[in-house]
Design an enzyme around this catalytic site. Structure first.
Site, PDB file in Angstrom:
ATOM      1  N   ARG A  12     -15.941 -25.977  -2.940  1.00 33.53           N
ATOM      2  CA  ARG A  12     -16.262 -25.641  -4.331  1.00 33.53           C
ATOM      3  C   ARG A  12     -17.726 -25.173  -4.445  1.00 33.53           C
ATOM      4  NH1 ARG A  12     -19.979 -26.936  -8.023  1.00 33.53           N
ATOM      5  NH2 ARG A  12     -19.945 -29.054  -7.226  1.00 33.53           N
ATOM      6  N   ASP A  13     -18.663 -26.068  -4.194  1.00 33.79           N
ATOM      7  CA  ASP A  13     -20.083 -25.751  -4.386  1.00 33.79           C
ATOM      8  C   ASP A  13     -20.532 -24.633  -3.438  1.00 33.79           C
ATOM      9  OD1 ASP A  13     -22.614 -25.962  -5.452  1.00 33.79           O
ATOM     10  OD2 ASP A  13     -22.818 -28.100  -5.093  1.00 33.79           O
ATOM     11  N   HIS A 205     -25.933 -36.111  -5.210  1.00 34.33           N
ATOM     12  CA  HIS A 205     -25.563 -34.727  -4.887  1.00 34.33           C
ATOM     13  C   HIS A 205     -26.879 -33.967  -4.781  1.00 34.33           C
ATOM     14  CE1 HIS A 205     -22.983 -31.005  -5.560  1.00 34.33           C
ATOM     15  NE2 HIS A 205     -24.179 -30.535  -5.849  1.00 34.33           N
ATOM     16  N   HIS A 207     -29.375 -30.903  -3.285  1.00 35.58           N
ATOM     17  CA  HIS A 207     -29.531 -29.568  -2.684  1.00 35.58           C
ATOM     18  C   HIS A 207     -30.836 -29.517  -1.898  1.00 35.58           C
ATOM     19  CE1 HIS A 207     -26.134 -27.219  -4.299  1.00 35.58           C
ATOM     20  NE2 HIS A 207     -26.092 -28.198  -5.184  1.00 35.58           N
ATOM     21  N   CYS A 238     -26.001 -23.011  -7.115  1.00 32.11           N
ATOM     22  CA  CYS A 238     -25.400 -23.073  -8.441  1.00 32.11           C
ATOM     23  C   CYS A 238     -25.576 -21.704  -9.064  1.00 32.11           C
ATOM     24  CB  CYS A 238     -26.067 -24.151  -9.299  1.00 32.11           C
ATOM     25  SG  CYS A 238     -25.502 -24.131 -11.007  1.00 32.11           S
ATOM     26  N   ASN A 247     -26.284 -27.500  -0.322  1.00 27.97           N
ATOM     27  CA  ASN A 247     -26.350 -28.958  -0.218  1.00 27.97           C
ATOM     28  C   ASN A 247     -26.780 -29.342   1.197  1.00 27.97           C
ATOM     29  OD1 ASN A 247     -23.876 -28.272  -2.127  1.00 27.97           O
ATOM     30  ND2 ASN A 247     -24.700 -30.237  -2.743  1.00 27.97           N
TER      31      ASN A 247
HETATM   32 ZN    ZN Z   1     -24.388 -28.523  -6.350  1.00 33.97          ZN
END
Ligand code: ZN
Length: 302
Positions: A12-13, A205, A207, A238, A247
């Site tokens: 996803r990210d 979470h 980055h 993002c 990440n």
């Molecule tokens: Zn993220």
């Protein structure tokens, strides 16, 4: 430190910010391998509009296919609005992630709503998801700083956390959307959430925009976080913030943990294998370290 859970958010990210749209069959192959590697949770995609974000257009289809299979990991999906929640419930997403941004600017750019309105709306959706029998996690995005606004006050972040806790939502992710976090801040915030609600399941979470990612992850673990969200190869970013990098790389964290005798149940070779395939697919080097160097023990190179 108690054993940390790992939530792989790369599909996803990581994939949401790539120019190339990964074909569903290829994505399925990556996700299946990740979901059977011993990782605890794998985020399959987000329920956004396919015309707005073609990289995520197959999220429903992925869940329909994966839902018929049996995998070791719990599968999660990111929900941003009511329509997305409806879709997630329909395709049987077992673990639903939702969040509001502590940055007013990020919140408005991302959702068109103020932080306060977005938080209220997220809580309503999270409770609906829970009532529908799903596991839920709520996040505070831009919790450690914002690419648009710079510093975000700790009070502002904690007021969102308190709103979640008062609603009975105790699985909370603190998301460093822009990568501004530093280890002392992460340690303090994680502890603060646990002081507010002993037993809360706190997730970090992080980055790695400024190279502090792994240090911040370690601080979160020391402070009592229950899980860490990472991305294969360190992919990610993002689309709604400035200068965000990926990440912390999943395989780098797993390698580090295994060096300390933890999470030896995870198949590091499998993770490295996926990242190599992903790197080949995009035709470039990814930020992760261990998939390039091989682990110190050398086993996965055999
Ligand atoms: Zn993220």
């Amino acid at each position: 430190m108690k054993p940390i859970l790992i939530h792989e958010v790369g599909p996803r990210d990581g994939l949401q910010v790539e120019q190339a749209v990964v074909p569903t069959e290829i994505k399925l192959n990556w996700i299946r391998r990740l979901a059977d590697s011993g990782l605890d949770i794998v985020q399959v995609g987000s329920f956004v509009r396919g015309d707005k974000m073609p990289q995520m257009a197959d999220t429903d289809e992925l869940f329909r296919i994966l839902g018929k299979e049996s995998h070791q990991a719990l599968l999660s999906g990111l929900v941003l609005n009511e329509k997305g929640l409806e879709r997630a419930l329909e395709v049987g997403v077992p673990f639903i992630c939702l969040g509001a941004s502590a940055s007013e600017t990020h919140s408005r750019k991302n959702t068109g709503m103020s932080t306060e309105d977005a938080t209220r709306r997220i809580i309503t959706m999270a409770l609906d998801a829970r009532d529908a029998g799903r596991q839920v996690q709520v996040s505070v995005q831009s919790a450690f700083g914002c690419g648009f606004e710079g510093a975000i006050s700790e009070d502002r972040v904690m007021s969102i956390v308190v709103a979640y806790l008062e609603a009975g939502l105790t699985s909370i992710s603190l998301a460093d959307t822009a990568g501004h976090a530093h280890p002392d801040q992460v340690r303090r915030y994680v502890k603060k959430v646990l002081d507010l609600q002993p037993g809360a399941e706190v997730t970090a979470h992080i980055h790695n925009t400024y190279g502090l990612g792994m240090a911040s992850v370690y601080a979160a673990m020391e402070a009592g976080a229950r899980s860490i969200e990472t991305s294969f190869g360190g992919l990610g970013g993002c689309p709604f913030t400035k200068v965000a990098a990926g990440n912390v790389a999943t395989e780098d964290l797993v390698h580090g943990l295994q060096r300390m005798g933890q999470r030896t149940d995870i198949d590091l070779a499998a993770l490295v294998g996926v990242t190599r395939v992903v790197s080949d697919f995009f035709g470039r080097e990814l930020p992760g370290c261990v998939y390039k160097t091989g682990p110190i023990l050398g086993k996965v190179l055999a």
